[in-house]
Enzyme design. Structure first.
Site: not given
Length: 723
Positions: A490, A512, A657, A484
């Protein structure tokens, strides 16, 4: 203390002083400003004179300026301790969403955007992308449907879906279910969990209240020796938020209807068209191939776990018979037990090396070295007071637990300001219940050519510290935190012209990848050692508490300050234990998501028994038993009612994912595997991948970084598969 040059950010942090009334009022003000702008464009600009500068640029500036307020307005529902404020935030989000639908279906503005596109002006690449994306958005929001009843129906559907989504999320955030257990029933559950549970009174005197929040749920499923307790907790968790069951069913029917109105065969085709995968077939083939290759390994892992369960039940000597099954509520318990027995790993002992504050500081140091950043905590008191516009430092946080950092480039990167990072780490009533990164203010270039700096928040639910122990993280929580924080980085280092493309505003089947790549740093020896610090070395109080807990004053018995190499080696060896079963669980989610979003006919989705599909697919793919083996109907639990991802933007996108791991594995093993702390490559990654956000095609970003198209080889090799 940080040097003076890093104590005076050029942009103040945002304030969190809203009231329920001000949230709605501010929302209506922002909507009015945007509506007036759109009306003015239509009034002042004819299609013949429409251009990027007189149509798209004003719309982009308005989007930029609105977002720095709207993101925070909608954020309150995830974190505020005040119920009326959360309700007002939800109401505000519905108003924003309704206006967004209204705006996206304005044919008069669409004509101007289309005319500007037809001009074929010579634009910079990001502006060209903005123009093309905006034009396509109007079509995808229904303006390709002829005006009349069908378009009106489409608009009605979009508004309904918006309201369903916010209600679904609100129900999850405010869920308060749980079970009363005696201390004896919770045998095996770590003491730091049990000691923090609410004590019962009256009819519940002598019992403890165990919630379905992660800090209670997962340790119980992992450590409770009583299988009936694990079953009760697991089945209860699968049946929380049952008010979301009809909402979920309604949403997938409406999505399918909307896609068909646009001319698509189903919702998945509509969604994936704009993603890296492009077609549902490519996604289905990818998931199907993974399932085929992983299933034999999953069966093999399951047989070993079944044997472990048989041995464990026999070894207890309490006369309990072997039930011949390996249940859904068994898996976390025996997965943990296998790791402890085969690798001499005690996750509780490992957690002692990862206190939350120490681990966060270690992670930030890694990011500083790797990406050329500097993090400066803005501590409560004078520092916060000085930066707060009101002079009240409490105004720049939404809760007393929250930490704030100003983020800067290091000297080599120019020493400039980057943005603000917020950390909200502990659970509380009404708070978002998982771990996620929220953008509070995007970065962009404003009307005067100056940069507006981003603000990002990491929201988690780790166990709270006690008088005797700090908040201690299991290794899997360390991985979650790093993941996270990766989204947060990012968000912070992105440098785009327009807020629409800032940071993690990329396609879902890429977003992701940057964070998944950073998870590898949680499995490398040097980084694990640098992150670790036994909590007994944090303070004399913690040392005394530790000695009291183990009953020893002998210095020789005290663990080393850093995690020993032998323990690190053992931990790393557990990385791929039962990996096939973990990935099969992910495939259950992904295949369920695709199945409900690509029905052959609309009648099929209307008749679909969603709960039965969810449970049956899990049984087929993951191969674990549930209550159905005792004759329970296939609708014994409603896991989809807690599946926030599919109502929060990952619909027909959960496969991302798995597919993102193709890109993350390729980037890590191609560039960082030999030297994870190579700052030259880290800075190149920052500038080539993270900085660009969604401002260019994500495949091009990968090609720019890798020097070639991405390959799945590293991903399959990591899973022990061939491709």
């Amino acid at each position: 203390m940080a040097p003076q040059s890093l104590r005076n950010p050029p942009q103040r942090p945002p304030t969190f002083t809203a009231t329920p009334g001000s949230l709605v009022k501010d929302t209506e003000k922002l909507i009015d400003i945007s509506r007036r702008l759109q009306d003015k464009l239509v009034s002042d600009v004819s299609p013949e004179k429409a251009s990027f500068d007189n149509v798209l640029l004003p719309l982009a500036y308005d989007e930029n300026e609105s977002s720095i307020e709207s993101h925070i307005i909608c954020f309150y529902q995830a974190v505020s301790a005040d119920q009326p404020l959360r309700d007002a935030s939800t109401q505000a989000e519905n108003l924003f969403n309704d206006f967004g639908i209204e705006s996206s279906m304005r044919e008069d503005v669409f004509r101007l955007v289309g005319a500007a596109l037809d001009k074929k002006e010579d634009l910079d690449p990001e502006s060209r992308r903005l123009l093309e994306k905006m034009h396509k958005d109007y079509i995808r929001y229904g303006l390709g449907i002829p005006a009349g009843p069908q378009r009106d129906r489409f608009k009605e559907i979009k508004k309904s879906l918006s309201q369903i989504s916010t209600t679904f999320s609100k129900n999850l955030n405010e869920e308060t279910g749980g079970n009363w257990f005696t201390p004896e029933e919770l045998q095996g559950v770590p003491e730091d969990v049990v000691s923090g549970l609410k004590k019962g009174e009256g009819e519940h005197a002598g019992k403890l209240w165990l919630t379905y929040k992660y800090p209670d749920l997962f340790p119980t499923l992992r450590y409770a020796k009583n299988a009936e307790v694990r079953k009760k907790v697991f089945v209860g968790n699968e049946n929380k938020c049952n008010e979301n069951v009809p909402l979920f069913g309604e949403a997938i029917v409406l999505r399918d209807e909307a896609a068909r109105l646009l001319g698509y065969p189903n919702h998945a085709t509509f969604v994936i068209e704009d993603k890296m995968a492009k077609t549902p077939k490519k996604v289905d083939d990818f998931l199907g191939d993974l399932r085929t290759q992983l299933t034999p390994g999953g069966r093999s892992e399951l047989e070993k776990l079944k044997k472990l369960k048989v041995d464990d039940v026999k070894g207890r000597g309490d006369g309990a018979p072997d039930d011949g099954h390996y249940f859904l509520w068994d898996h976390r318990f025996y997965d943990r037990l296998m790791i402890e027995q085969e690798y001499s790993i005690d996750q509780q002992k490992i957690a002692e090396y990862f206190s939350l504050d120490s681990t966060v500081n270690g992670m930030l140091k890694i990011f500083e070295q790797l990406f050329g950043l500097a993090f400066v905590e803005i501590t409560p008191g004078q520092e916060r007071d000085r930066l707060a516009e009101s002079g009240q430092g409490t105004d720049i946080v939404w809760h007393e637990d929250v930490k704030v950092f100003s983020v800067w480039d290091d000297e080599k990167e120019g020493g400039g300001f980057v943005g603000y990072l917020y950390l909200d780490m502990f659970p509380r009533d009404g708070k978002y219940g998982h771990a996620a990164n929220f953008n509070l203010q995007p970065g962009y270039i404003d009307r005067d050519g100056k940069r507006h700096y981003p603000v990002t928040a990491l929201v988690c639910n780790f166990s709270k510290p006690t008088a005797k122990k700090p908040s201690l993280l299991k290794h899997e929580e360390v991985v979650t935190l790093f993941h996270e924080l990766g989204h947060g980085i990012h968000d912070l280092v992105s440098r785009t012209k327009y807020s629409r493309f800032h940071g993690t505003s990329t396609v879902r089947d890429f977003v992701e990848a940057p964070s998944q790549m950073l998870e590898h740093w949680c499995w490398t020896p040097a980084q694990l050692r640098s992150l670790s610090k036994h909590y007994s070395y944090l303070s004399t109080e913690y040392e005394s508490a530790w000695r009291e807990g183990v009953g020893s004053q002998n210095e020789a018995a005290r663990p080393s300050e850093k995690m020993p190499d032998s323990l690190i080696d053992s931990l790393i060896k557990t990385r791929h234990v039962n990996d096939a079963m973990f990935m099969l669980r992910q495939l259950h989610f992904g295949i369920f998501d695709m199945t409900i979003h690509e029905p052959k006919t609309h009648e099929d989705i209307e008749k679909l028994k969603v709960t039965e599909l969810y449970n049956n697919l899990r049984k087929e793919i993951v191969q674990l038993d549930g209550p159905e083996v005792w004759g329970a109907k296939p609708d014994w639990g409603h896991g989809q009612a807690t599946f926030g991802h599919l109502m929060g933007g990952y619909d027909a996108g959960y496969y991302g994912y798995a597919s993102s791991q193709v890109y993350s594995a390729d980037m890590f093993y191609s560039v960082f595997n030999k030297d994870p702390m190579n700052s030259t490559e880290g800075r190149r990654y920052r500038h080539v991948v993270l900085e660009r956000g969604g401002s260019q095609d994500e495949m091009q970003t990968l090609i720019d970084f890798l020097g070639r198209e991405p390959s799945p080889e590293a991903f399959y090799r990591e899973l022990g598969l061939s491709k």
